[in-house]
Design a protein around this motif. Structure first.
Motif: not given
Lengths: 115, 118
Positions: A91, A95, A103-108
């Motif tokens: 991932f 930030f 924290l903002v995440f991508g889709q993986g």
């Protein structure tokens, strides 16, 4: 709002070879941190590498390195000499230092290592 | 490893029942977060806390509430669980100590709680 995009849902690589995982993000902020987290089948979230946006030098941690292109808002992860233990979900995360501390995440990206 | 404990680790419940997930930390960190993880979506923020009794919504907060009455505990409540809330829930804490300073964004995660709503 900031967004993070990982356009490769799955990747595979032969053991001992090199693989690059892509990540792009969208933000209007000038100062922020970027991260790559690894999630093996155990489900544990493990920090792989961190990049401060104000640093021009790309971060490296042993076999893991990043290619940080601030103007292009691109943050790719290169894994050299891939090992079976590198198989996991990866991932990318953003930030922002100003505003909400989250924290903002991508889709993986699911990485498979072929022996 | 950061001292973060989530409970329960697994739960199966029925639609319409209330559910509370607990996150407990022993690190005295100021920031605590609840994320949910679903295939194709990565981790999405539900709620977070920046101090005792100080909380804010994330991007997927509908149907969830939180409470933080002391530094070490952050509770996530589903007042009336729905099948769309079937997910893996992660608690995370920042590396910032509760006494103050800036948050550098590195989070330490619990082991996750798998919730199934039938």
């Amino acid at each position: 709002a900031q967004t993070v995009t990982q356009s490769q849902p799955e990747m595979s690589v032969q053991e001992a070879e090199t693989v690059t995982l892509s990540c792009t993000y969208d933000t209007s902020e000038s100062d922020y941190y970027l991260f790559w987290y690894k999630q093996p089948p155990s489900r544990q979230m493990i920090l792989v590498i961190r990049q401060e946006a104000y640093k021009q030098q790309n971060a490296t941690e042993n076999r893991f390195s990043v290619n940080f292109q601030k103007a292009a808002k691109s943050f790719s992860l290169k894994i050299s000499d891939s090992q079976l233990g590198d198989a996991a979900m990866y991932f990318c995360a953003y930030f922002g230092i100003q505003g909400a501390q989250k924290l903002v995440f991508g889709q993986g990206t699911r990485l498979t290592i072929n022996p | 490893d950061a001292g973060i404990t989530q409970s329960p680790r697994h739960k199966v419940t029925e639609t319409g029942t209330p559910v509370t997930l607990r996150c407990h930390q022993t690190e005295n960190h100021r920031y605590m977060y609840w994320y949910r993880q679903d295939p194709g979506h990565g981790l999405r923020l539900i709620h977070y806390s920046y101090g005792v009794k100080d909380t804010d919504k994330g991007e997927v907060s509908d149907g969830y509430s939180v409470s933080r009455s002391k530094t070490e505990d952050f509770l996530l409540t589903l007042e009336s669980a729905t099948s769309s809330q079937t997910s893996v829930y992660f608690c995370a804490i920042s590396e910032l100590a509760a006494s103050g300073g800036s948050n550098t964004g590195e989070l330490f995660f619990g082991e996750g709680s798998r919730l199934t709503v039938l």
